[in-house]
Design an enzyme around this catalytic site. Structure first.
Site, PDB file in Angstrom:
ATOM      1  N   SER A   1      -5.670  -4.655  10.513  1.00 34.87           N
ATOM      2  CA  SER A   1      -5.145  -3.706   9.782  1.00 34.87           C
ATOM      3  C   SER A   1      -6.474  -2.962   9.202  1.00 34.87           C
ATOM      4  CB  SER A   1      -4.272  -4.139   8.851  1.00 34.87           C
ATOM      5  OG  SER A   1      -3.900  -3.096   7.862  1.00 34.87           O
TER       6      SER A   1
ATOM      7  N   TYR B   1      -2.468  -9.854   2.142  1.00 35.44           N
ATOM      8  CA  TYR B   1      -2.280  -9.337   3.639  1.00 35.44           C
ATOM      9  C   TYR B   1      -3.678  -8.889   3.956  1.00 35.44           C
ATOM     10  CZ  TYR B   1      -1.214  -6.096   7.112  1.00 35.44           C
ATOM     11  OH  TYR B   1      -1.128  -5.199   8.441  1.00 35.44           O
TER      12      TYR B   1
ATOM     13  N   ALA C   1      -6.802 -10.016   3.082  1.00 34.27           N
ATOM     14  CA  ALA C   1      -7.528 -11.338   3.283  1.00 34.27           C
ATOM     15  C   ALA C   1      -7.207 -11.902   4.844  1.00 34.27           C
ATOM     16  CB  ALA C   1      -7.396 -12.093   2.088  1.00 34.27           C
TER      17      ALA C   1
END
Length: 249
Positions: free
Chosen positions: A142, A155, A157
């Site tokens: 992402s 998220y 990480a």
């Protein structure tokens, strides 16, 4: 010139195939002649994906990858037809948008199990000669891995861990002629994005979305980029995190 995007006779794993990017990737692969092993928790939604695909040799496996420490039996099932795997796409994942003061250890474990640990276990087994036939591995990361928004600590990480792992895995698996890359979408029109909008319907999130020059991306567009990384067209690319963020600035 040979059709670099002809996947006829190839066999691929697509996790998270019940919706979003995973579903679009599975459908697009089938349209290019590939056989696909569809993995997700919801069998009914997997059936919906399969019904939208071309060909009739696809395999459905209903499993919660976040709860599986050893996926050996899963891989035994995948190659029970005598055909090895030619590639792996890990789309399964969860988005944790949560402020720091609410984060608990169980949240951390849950997110890392599906977003990161499952990918490592899938890759570990795919790399065995018994299961994998060289090929290409793609992890869906992402933009949050490098450009996180507020409350995306966990998220971001987990996706950053994917990107780092890909670099090391690419070095280790090059000798086996396996390429490993990740892809970093920005805002994609999926249920995951809808959840974020419900939690944080604020001007900052809207402003961030507007910075995506090409607008909100459809899952099919990310699937096309994934097929590029699986194909011979990307034969000199490994250990990279490909931005597919619609020109986010």
């Amino acid at each position: 010139m040979n059709n670099l995007y002809n996947f006829t006779g190839k066999k691929y794993i697509v996790t998270g195939a019940s919706s979003g990017i995973g579903r679009s990737t599975a459908i697009l692969l089938s349209q290019q002649g590939a056989q696909v092993v569809l993995i997700a928790r919801d069998k009914e939604r997997l059936e919906e994906t399969r019904s939208a695909m071309e060909g009739d040799n696809h395999q459905i496996i209903s499993a919660d990858l976040g709860e599986m420490e050893d996926m050996t039996e899963l891989f035994n099932t995948m190659v029970a037809d005598g055909k090895k795997l030619d590639g792996l796409v890990h789309c399964a994942g969860m988005s944790y948008v949560m402020p720091l003061n609410r984060l608990k250890r169980n949240n951390m474990e849950e997110c890392m199990r599906i977003n990161f640990y499952a990918f490592l276990e899938l890759t570990r087994l795919y790399a065995k000669k018994k299961y994998g036939n060289k090929g290409s591995i793609v992890a869906v990361s992402s933009l949050a891995a490098t450009r996180p928004e507020k409350c995306q600590t966990l998220y971001a990480a987990s996706k950053g861990a994917l990107n780092s792992a890909v670099q090391s895995l690419a070095i280790e698996l090059a000798a086996k002629e396996i390429r490993v890359n990740s892809i970093m979408p920005g805002f994609v029109n999926t249920k995951m994005m809808e959840m974020e909008e419900e939690i944080f319907p604020n001007e900052k999130l809207k402003e961030s979305m507007e910075r995506q020059l090409l607008g909100i991306t459809e899952p099919e567009e990310i699937a096309k980029a994934i097929l590029f990384l699986l194909s011979e067209a990307s034969g000199v690319i490994t250990g990279r995190a490909l931005c597919a963020d619609g020109g986010w600035l």
